[in-house]
Design a protein around this motif. Structure first.
Motif, mmCIF file in Angstrom:
data_model
loop_
_atom_site.group_PDB
_atom_site.id
_atom_site.type_symbol
_atom_site.label_atom_id
_atom_site.label_comp_id
_atom_site.label_asym_id
_atom_site.label_seq_id
_atom_site.Cartn_x
_atom_site.Cartn_y
_atom_site.Cartn_z
ATOM 1 N N MET A 108 0.691 -0.967 0.434
ATOM 2 C CA MET A 108 -0.154 0.234 0.191
ATOM 3 C C MET A 108 0.596 0.895 0.717
ATOM 4 N N GLU A 109 2.183 1.607 1.312
ATOM 5 C CA GLU A 109 2.585 2.244 0.435
ATOM 6 C C GLU A 109 3.378 2.227 -0.040
ATOM 7 N N GLU A 110 4.312 1.456 -0.460
ATOM 8 C CA GLU A 110 5.526 1.652 -1.850
ATOM 9 C C GLU A 110 4.991 1.893 -3.231
ATOM 10 N N GLN A 111 2.650 1.484 -3.258
ATOM 11 C CA GLN A 111 2.750 0.689 -4.878
ATOM 12 C C GLN A 111 1.200 1.301 -4.648
ATOM 13 N N VAL A 112 0.263 1.548 -3.917
ATOM 14 C CA VAL A 112 -1.272 2.274 -4.271
ATOM 15 C C VAL A 112 -1.123 3.327 -4.033
ATOM 16 N N ILE A 113 -0.214 3.573 -2.829
ATOM 17 C CA ILE A 113 -0.900 4.963 -2.175
ATOM 18 C C ILE A 113 0.392 6.164 -3.005
ATOM 19 N N PRO A 114 1.003 6.044 -3.592
ATOM 20 C CA PRO A 114 2.234 6.964 -4.622
ATOM 21 C C PRO A 114 0.896 6.525 -5.830
ATOM 22 N N MET A 115 0.386 5.981 -6.188
ATOM 23 C CA MET A 115 0.369 5.755 -7.626
ATOM 24 C C MET A 115 -1.489 7.083 -7.547
ATOM 25 N N ILE A 116 -1.781 6.766 -6.159
ATOM 26 C CA ILE A 116 -3.523 7.349 -6.416
ATOM 27 C C ILE A 116 -3.019 9.107 -6.193
ATOM 28 N N ASP A 117 -1.311 9.334 -5.338
ATOM 29 C CA ASP A 117 -1.004 10.752 -5.165
ATOM 30 C C ASP A 117 -0.522 11.152 -6.467
ATOM 31 N N ALA A 118 0.009 10.551 -8.015
ATOM 32 C CA ALA A 118 0.644 10.651 -9.017
ATOM 33 C C ALA A 118 -0.683 11.300 -10.182
ATOM 34 N N ASN A 119 -1.936 10.301 -9.749
ATOM 35 C CA ASN A 119 -3.352 10.207 -10.750
ATOM 36 C C ASN A 119 -3.824 11.921 -10.012
ATOM 37 N N ARG A 120 -3.704 12.390 -8.926
ATOM 38 C CA ARG A 120 -4.748 13.483 -8.253
ATOM 39 C C ARG A 120 -3.747 14.054 -9.150
ATOM 40 N N LEU A 121 -1.945 14.445 -9.075
ATOM 41 C CA LEU A 121 -0.984 15.922 -9.382
ATOM 42 C C LEU A 121 -1.418 16.614 -10.280
ATOM 43 N N LEU A 122 -1.605 14.667 -11.281
ATOM 44 C CA LEU A 122 -1.777 15.093 -12.923
ATOM 45 C C LEU A 122 -3.353 15.534 -13.256
ATOM 46 N N LYS A 123 -3.866 15.514 -12.543
ATOM 47 C CA LYS A 123 -5.096 15.792 -13.181
ATOM 48 C C LYS A 123 -5.177 17.203 -12.741
ATOM 49 N N ALA A 124 -4.200 17.909 -11.580
ATOM 50 C CA ALA A 124 -4.125 19.192 -11.716
ATOM 51 C C ALA A 124 -3.334 19.897 -12.504
ATOM 52 N N GLY A 125 -2.174 18.878 -12.563
ATOM 53 C CA GLY A 125 -1.466 19.847 -13.967
ATOM 54 C C GLY A 125 -2.222 20.267 -14.984
ATOM 55 N N ILE A 126 -3.209 18.770 -15.728
ATOM 56 C CA ILE A 126 -3.558 18.836 -16.851
ATOM 57 C C ILE A 126 -4.957 20.027 -16.973
ATOM 58 N N GLY A 127 -5.420 20.355 -15.546
ATOM 59 C CA GLY A 127 -6.422 20.891 -15.143
ATOM 60 C C GLY A 127 -5.821 22.564 -15.828
ATOM 61 N N ALA A 128 -4.621 23.134 -15.280
ATOM 62 C CA ALA A 128 -4.181 24.579 -15.133
ATOM 63 C C ALA A 128 -3.704 24.763 -16.550
ATOM 64 N N ALA A 129 -3.661 23.406 -17.286
ATOM 65 C CA ALA A 129 -3.158 23.509 -18.830
ATOM 66 C C ALA A 129 -4.619 23.898 -19.582
ATOM 67 N N ALA A 130 -5.308 23.810 -19.192
ATOM 68 C CA ALA A 130 -6.338 22.991 -19.741
ATOM 69 C C ALA A 130 -6.910 24.916 -20.184
ATOM 70 N N VAL A 131 -6.638 25.463 -18.841
ATOM 71 C CA VAL A 131 -7.197 26.943 -18.784
ATOM 72 C C VAL A 131 -6.242 28.300 -19.202
ATOM 73 N N PHE A 260 -10.356 14.573 -10.384
ATOM 74 C CA PHE A 260 -11.053 15.256 -11.227
ATOM 75 C C PHE A 260 -10.777 17.311 -11.279
ATOM 76 N N ILE A 261 -10.562 17.870 -12.077
ATOM 77 C CA ILE A 261 -10.838 19.560 -11.234
ATOM 78 C C ILE A 261 -12.052 19.495 -11.999
ATOM 79 N N LEU A 262 -13.022 19.949 -11.387
ATOM 80 C CA LEU A 262 -14.652 20.154 -10.597
ATOM 81 C C LEU A 262 -14.700 21.613 -12.297
ATOM 82 N N ASN A 263 -15.470 21.216 -13.185
ATOM 83 C CA ASN A 263 -15.521 22.403 -14.434
ATOM 84 C C ASN A 263 -16.037 24.013 -13.539
#
Length: 278
Positions: A108-131, A260-263
């Motif tokens: 959980m600590e070495e694989q799963v949690i970092p995977m979910i963290d990375a997804n959240r940060l990626l979606k935030a970055g993509i959201g910033a680029a989208a606007v 997701f970044i909320l519309n």
């Protein structure tokens, strides 16, 4: 005469350092995805006030404006799993090192949690680029870059309370170096250096995260927690000890999640970086 030296294996596991989730306390979990893969969220369209007409013999409020809305669909895309077998023979003959609970926690600590963290940060970055709020760094002025991102949230009327800055160690060191050696030093040294979550800048908590879980080429993300939706629909972990297929224990896990970044709050995120996001 030969001397045979015994080999002994420790019963303790030597695992990587882990830090838990960097993002979990800073995401929006108010929307219910229970029983659905897709949730549609309404954003109402408000109207600009007009002048009240005291002399009008009919409608003095300027006419009826039927409420309009925008519907945005958010669909969960990630369905991940793992399966680890600890054979009883290997367990007994391996100095009992492979303890199921410890192995599950490590997974959980070495694989799963970092995977979910990375997804959240990626979606935030993509959201910033989208606007168009994903900016190239200003040479030698990392604090100015932070202010630029924070100003975007000001323009979006995002409250100060609830904002967070995710930052790589390198960019953090650059900001720290600029602040501690310039006229900003007296006002910010204590705040930047003195808190468990690293510190704060202009009232915004600063969370230093490993470069490995930040989007590629991204140094800084400033986002309001209400804008970043974190969905953990299924978080299943089990240790099976009575399988007819294996003499031992089976560790399984399944995670259905997404971010997701909320519309309606899409401009409450900004970032600093170069190149494409991934």
């Amino acid at each position: 005469m030969a001397v045979n030296l015994a080999t002994k294996y420790s019963s303790k596991l030597d695992q990587l350092f882990t830090a838990g989730s960097y993002t979990d306390r800073y995401v929006n979990k108010k929307y219910d995805f229970t029983g659905a893969k897709t949730v549609e969220v309404y954003t109402v369209t408000t109207v600009q006030p007009s002048n009240y007409d005291r002399t009008n013999t009919g409608d003095r409020f300027g006419g009826n404006n039927e409420l309009q809305d925008v519907v945005t669909a958010y669909t969960i895309a990630n369905d991940k799993s793992f399966k680890i077998v600890i054979d009883q023979g290997n367990y007994e003959q391996g100095a009992l090192a492979k303890k199921a609970g410890e192995v599950m926690r490590a997974e959980m600590e070495e694989q799963v949690i970092p995977m979910i963290d990375a997804n959240r940060l990626l979606k935030a970055g993509i959201g910033a680029a989208a606007v168009s709020q994903y900016y190239s760094p200003t040479s030698g002025k990392p604090y100015e870059d932070f202010l630029k991102c924070n100003n975007c949230l000001d323009e979006a009327k995002a409250p100060i309370a609830g904002r967070v800055a995710f930052i790589t160690p390198t960019f953090y060191n650059a900001i720290k170096g600029e602040i501690t050696t310039t006229v900003h030093a007296d006002g910010y040294n204590d705040k930047l250096l003195g808190r468990g979550f690293v510190g704060e800048l202009d009232g915004v908590p600063v969370v230093k995260v490993p470069t490995s879980i930040m989007p590629t080429n991204t140094s800084l993300i400033v986002v309001h927690r209400d804008a970043l939706l974190g969905v953990d629909q299924i978080k299943t972990t089990r240790i099976i000890s009575d399988s007819e297929l294996v003499d031992g224990k089976i560790l399984i896990g399944r995670f259905v999640y997404d971010s997701f970044i909320l519309n309606g709050k899409k401009k409450a995120v900004a970032a600093i970086g170069t190149g494409s996001l991934s």
